[in-house]
Motif scaffolding. Structure first.
Motif, PDB file in Angstrom:
ATOM      1  N   HIS A 135       0.785  -1.043   0.063  1.00  0.00           N
ATOM      2  CA  HIS A 135       0.117  -0.051  -0.017  1.00  0.00           C
ATOM      3  C   HIS A 135       0.836   1.188  -0.068  1.00  0.00           C
ATOM      4  O   HIS A 135       1.741   1.285   0.571  1.00  0.00           O
ATOM      5  CB  HIS A 135      -0.988   0.110   1.156  1.00  0.00           C
ATOM      6  CG  HIS A 135      -2.168  -0.951   1.067  1.00  0.00           C
ATOM      7  ND1 HIS A 135      -3.186  -1.069   2.242  1.00  0.00           N
ATOM      8  CD2 HIS A 135      -2.401  -1.775   0.255  1.00  0.00           C
ATOM      9  CE1 HIS A 135      -3.800  -1.964   1.814  1.00  0.00           C
ATOM     10  NE2 HIS A 135      -3.585  -2.373   0.609  1.00  0.00           N
ATOM     11  N   GLY A 154      -2.882   7.049  -5.075  1.00  0.00           N
ATOM     12  CA  GLY A 154      -1.957   6.602  -3.946  1.00  0.00           C
ATOM     13  C   GLY A 154      -0.551   7.320  -4.306  1.00  0.00           C
ATOM     14  O   GLY A 154      -0.228   7.275  -5.297  1.00  0.00           O
ATOM     15  N   LYS A 565      -2.344   7.937   5.082  1.00  0.00           N
ATOM     16  CA  LYS A 565      -3.353   6.899   4.913  1.00  0.00           C
ATOM     17  C   LYS A 565      -3.968   6.687   6.479  1.00  0.00           C
ATOM     18  O   LYS A 565      -5.037   6.063   6.551  1.00  0.00           O
ATOM     19  CB  LYS A 565      -2.603   5.384   4.497  1.00  0.00           C
ATOM     20  CG  LYS A 565      -1.482   5.103   5.257  1.00  0.00           C
ATOM     21  CD  LYS A 565      -1.117   3.751   4.677  1.00  0.00           C
ATOM     22  CE  LYS A 565       0.273   3.211   5.334  1.00  0.00           C
ATOM     23  NZ  LYS A 565       0.424   3.258   6.385  1.00  0.00           N
TER      24      LYS A 565
END
Ligand code: RUQ
Ligand code: CUA
Length: 694
Positions: A135, A154, A565
Motif C-alpha cells: 500500500h 496513492g 493513510k
C-alpha cells in the motif's frame, strides 16, 4: 538534479531589463501611471515590455512547440527578433523547438536531464516505488476539473485508486442513476450535467486531517459539494446563490467550523435580469457554509473579483486573492491596474455584523457589505481588510505555523508574504506585508514542507521554486536571496501540493506538481493531450528536489490534498443504518401492485442471482425497484442493469438503491449484473416481461 537556483539566462535578464524600463523596480512597490501606459501600449512594441508581453510570447511559444515541425518553424518569425528571444528558454525546455531550428523535428534529446523520470529510470526513484501488493503511504485527492469529479491517487506510487463523481452522473458507480443521487444532482445540485472541480479540501480537527469529509467547489455553476470519506461518495451539494463561479474552496480552521466558497465572476445580485449592462452594479461574494447542514450561513460582498482562498490556522482570518480590482469586463480592463488586493476577512467580526442584523437579504441569504466604502469597514474592527499586492495575485495559502499568508503574483514575479498577526494590528493593511521575494515568472500556487520552505509553481518558467519564507521576511523586497532551488517541471504548472501542506504539521516528504501541458512526455493520443502530474521527493534538503514520477492525468486536476493513510478510514461495506432506504434481506423480497399502473418491487442480489428470476409487469406501469446487495464480503459488488430502460444501479456489499422507470415498451428485457462478481456472473440475470396492455 537541480537547476541553477538563480538563473540568469537571457530571457530572465531581458525580462528584468524590460520590467525595469516599464515598471520601475522589480518588486514594483510603487503605483504609477507609467505602468498603465505601458500596458496600454499593447503587445507590438519591443521596448517597455511588461509581464503581459512575456505572457503573449509564452502563448505563442506554446502554439509553436505544440506543432513541433519545420513547417511550424517556417511560419514563425525569426528567433532573432528581440521579442521572441524572450521566450527562448521555453523553446529549449520543450525540445521540439530545437528540433525545429535544426531541422530535426521532434528531437527530444535536449530535454532536462531527469529523462522521463518514471519508475526505474533513475536509480533513486526505486525508493519511491510501491511494489505490487503493497500500500501507499498517502491518499492524494485530486480535483478533476471539468470532468466534475475527484480522483483518488496513492502516493508515492501515483496509482489511480478510485474516482468519485461529484457534479456529474457516472455509470461505473451508478452515481446519478439511482433515485437518491439523481435527486442530489437534480434537486440540490440544480440539474446541471457537469461541474468544474478545482479545490478539494479535507476536513480538519485541531489543524489536522480528521478524514471525515472532503469539500470541493464547482467553478462552473457556483456550487459546493461534500464527499463522505467513509464511503467515498458525494453526499451533499449546495447551489450557492448570488455567486457565479465559486472558485476557491477551503475551511475555517482549526476545526472546520465553516466551509468557504470564494466567488470569482462578478454578476448582478440577484442575477435575475436587473442591471445586465451596468457592470458597476455587479458584485462578487465570499460564501460561508455550515459543514454539517451545508446551508449558506452568510455572504460578504467585496470590491473586485476574488480567486483563491485559505483560512488562517487560528480561526479568525480568512484570506482570498483577487484580480480585476478595476471591475472591468474585458481582459484589457481587468489587467490595467498595477495593484490588486488580497482580502483578509475577519470572521468573528462578520458574525457580529450578521447577528446585529447589518446585512441585506438577497436570494434568501444574509449578504454583508464588505466593499471598501462600507460602513462596516470603518472604525477599528473592519470586517474586510484590503492588502494591496502586485498584480492579480492568484494562489494564497497560510504557512503551517499560521504566521503568514503567502499570495502568488501570477502577473508579477513575486510572492507577497502577509503577516497574520500583523493584519489585525496595523492601521494600513499594506504594512502587514512582511516580505516580497522575487521568485520567478508566473507564480501561481504555494505549498509547504515542515522545514520552513515554500514551494511555488512558476507557470511561465515551467519550474517549481523552493524558497525560505523566514528568509523572505528578512530580505529586501524583490530579492532572490530566499530562493533555495529551482527545478524544471514538464510543463507549465498550475497548482502544486505537498504532503499535508494544508495542515499545521506537513510531512515534508512529497510534492506533486500539477502541470497543465504534457506536450511530448507521453505517447500521442490525438489532439487532446493528458496533463502531467509530476511527483517530487522533497525530503532531503541537501540532495534537493528529486523528480520521481510522471503521471499522465485526464484533464484536468487543479489542486489536491495529500492525506496520510492513517487518517482516512474507508468503510469496507455499506452500513444499512447509513441510508434512508430499508435494506431488503433474503426472504423479505416482495412484488406489490399498488394500483392499475404502479408496481413496487423489493428485492436482493447475491452471487449469482436476484431475488426474482422473473418479473412480469404491464405496459405503461410505473415500476419502482428497491434492491439490496446482501453480500457481506468486501469487494463483491453487484449491479442491476436493465437494457433499453436506461437502468443502472451499482450495489456495493450491504448497499441498497432504488430506481423508478416507466415500462412503456412491451417486450422481454434481461436485467443483468454488470460487475464481474463470480464464475456465474454472466448467468446472474432476471427476465423482465413487459406485457402489452391491449
Ligand atoms: S486555480 S491551477 Cu482553481 Cu490555480 Cu486552477
Ligand atoms: Cu453479480 Cu456480476
Amino acid at each position: 538534479m537541480t537547476t541553477d537556483p538563480n538563473p540568469t539566462d537571457d530571457r530572465e535578464a531581458r525580462a528584468d531589463e524590460h520590467r525595469d524600463d516599464a515598471a520601475g523596480t522589480a518588486s514594483a512597490t510603487e503605483e504609477g501611471p507609467a505602468d498603465d501606459e505601458a500596458v496600454d501600449d499593447g503587445p507590438e512594441i519591443v521596448d517597455g515590455r511588461t509581464v503581459e508581453h512575456l505572457i503573449t510570447d509564452h502563448e505563442r511559444d506554446i502554439a509553436a512547440t505544440a506543432e513541433g515541425t519545420d513547417a511550424a518553424a517556417a511560419r514563425r518569425p525569426s528567433l532573432d527578433l528581440p521579442r521572441l528571444e524572450l521566450g527562448r528558454r521555453d523553446f529549449m525546455k520543450a525540445g521540439a523547438a530545437v528540433g525545429a531550428m535544426t531541422g530535426l523535428a521532434g528531437c527530444t534529446s535536449v530535454l532536462s536531464d531527469e529523462g522521463n523520470g518514471g519508475d526505474g529510470s533513475s536509480g533513486a526513484s526505486g525508493e519511491h516505488s510501491v511494489p505490487p501488493g503493497e500500500h501507499d503511504e498517502y491518499y492524494g485527492f485530486l480535483s478533476g476539473g471539468h470532468t466534475g469529479e475527484i480522483r483518488v491517487v496513492g502516493l508515492p506510487s501515483m496509482r489511480e485508486l478510485m474516482r468519485i463523481p461529484v457534479f456529474q452522473a457516472e455509470s461505473a458507480r451508478g452515481f446519478g442513476h439511482d433515485a437518491r443521487t439523481t435527486e442530489l444532482l437534480e434537486e440540490e445540485g440544480g440539474g446541471y450535467t457537469w461541474g468544474d472541480t478545482h479545490h478539494p479540501r479535507v476536513s480538519q480537527t485541531d489543524n489536522d486531517y480528521d478524514g471525515r469529509w472532503l469539500f470541493v467547489n464547482d467553478k462552473a455553476n457556483g456550487r459546493m459539494a461534500r464527499v463522505d470519506l467513509e464511503y467515498f461518495e458525494t453526499d451533499a451539494i449546495t447551489n450557492v446563490p448570488n455567486s457565479q463561479a465559486v472558485h476557491g474552496a477551503c475551511m475555517q480552521l482549526p476545526d472546520t467550523q465553516l466551509v468557504f466558497g470564494v466567488g470569482e465572476f462578478r454578476v448582478p445580485m440577484p442575477n435575475d435580469g436587473r442591471d445586465v449592462d451596468d457592470p458597476d452594479a455587479y458584485g462578487s461574494v465570499l460564501t460561508a457554509i455550515d459543514p454539517e447542514t451545508m446551508d449558506v450561513e452568510w455572504q460578504v460582498e467585496v470590491d473586485g473579483n476574488m480567486d483563491n482562498g485559505d483560512g488562517g490556522k487560528e480561526g479568525r482570518w480568512f484570506f482570498a486573492t483577487g484580480y480585476n480590482s478595476e471591475e472591468g469586463v474585458t481582459q484589457g480592463e481587468m489587467t490595467r491596474a498595477d495593484r490588486d488586493y488580497v482580502k483578509a476577512f475577519d470572521i468573528p467580526a462578520i458574525w457580529d455584523a450578521v447577528e446585529a442584523g447589518e446585512y441585506e437579504e438577497i436570494s434568501g441569504v444574509p449578504v454583508v457589505d464588505g466593499t471598501m466604502d462600507s460602513s462596516l469597514n470603518e472604525g477599528d474592527r473592519p470586517i474586510v481588510r484590503y492588502v494591496p499586492t502586485p498584480k492579480s495575485p492568484h494562489g494564497v495559502s497560510v504557512t503551517p505555523d499560521g504566521s503568514y499568508a503567502i499570495a502568488s503574483g501570477k502577473l508579477d514575479p513575486t510572492c507577497t508574504v502577509i503577516g497574520v498577526e500583523e493584519i489585525a494590528e496595523v492601521d494600513d493593511p499594506a504594512d502587514a506585508i512582511l516580505g516580497q521575494p522575487r521568485v520567478g515568472m508566473g507564480p501561481l500556487h504555494t505549498a509547504y514542507d515542515d522545514r520552513g520552505h515554500a514551494y511555488t509553481t512558476l507557470f511561465i518558467d515551467s519550474q517549481v521554486v523552493k524558497w525560505d519564507y523566514e528568509a523572505a521576511v528578512e530580505a529586501e523586497a524583490g530579492s532572490e536571496e530566499p530562493i533555495v532551488e529551482k527545478h524544471d517541471v514538464h510543463y507549465n504548472p498550475g497548482h502544486l501540493i505537498a504532503s499535508e501542506s494544508y495542515t499545521a504539521s506537513p510531512q515534508g516528504d512529497y510534492l506533486v506538481s500539477l502541470n497543465k501541458l504534457s506536450k511530448d512526455r507521453f505517447l500521442p493520443v490525438g489532439p487532446i493531450h493528458p496533463e502531467n502530474d509530476q511527483l517530487f521527493h522533497i525530503g532531503d534538503d541537501d540532495a534537493g528536489m528529486e523528480l520521481v514520477k510522471d503521471k499522465p492525468s485526464y484533464p484536468e486536476p487543479h489542486d489536491a490534498s495529500i492525506v496520510h493513510k492513517d487518517k482516512i478510514e474507508p468503510a469496507k461495506t455499506w452500513g444499512p443504518d447509513d441510508y434512508d432506504l430499508d435494506f431488503v434481506p433474503e426472504g423479505e423480497e416482495s412484488f406489490e401492485r399498488i394500483d392499475e399502473s404502479t408496481v413496487e418491487i423489493e428485492m436482493w442480489a447475491r452471487r449469482n442471482e436476484y431475488a426474482f428470476p422473473e418479473v412480469t409487469v404491464r405496459e405503461g406501469d410505473e415500476v419502482t425497484i428497491r434492491i439490496s446487495n446482501v453480500e457481506t464480503t468486501s469487494d463483491v459488488i453487484h449491479s442491476l442493469a436493465i437494457p433499453e430502460y436506461d437502468v443502472n444501479l451499482a450495489l456495493a456489499p450491504q448497499d441498497t438503491r432504488e430506481v423508478t422507470f416507466t415500462a412503456d415498451e412491451p417486450g422481454v428485457y434481461w436485467a443483468y449484473c454488470a460487475y464481474f462478481c463470480s464464475a456465474l456472473h454472466l448467468e446472474m440475470r432476471s427476465r423482465i416481461l413487459v406485457e402489452p396492455r391491449d
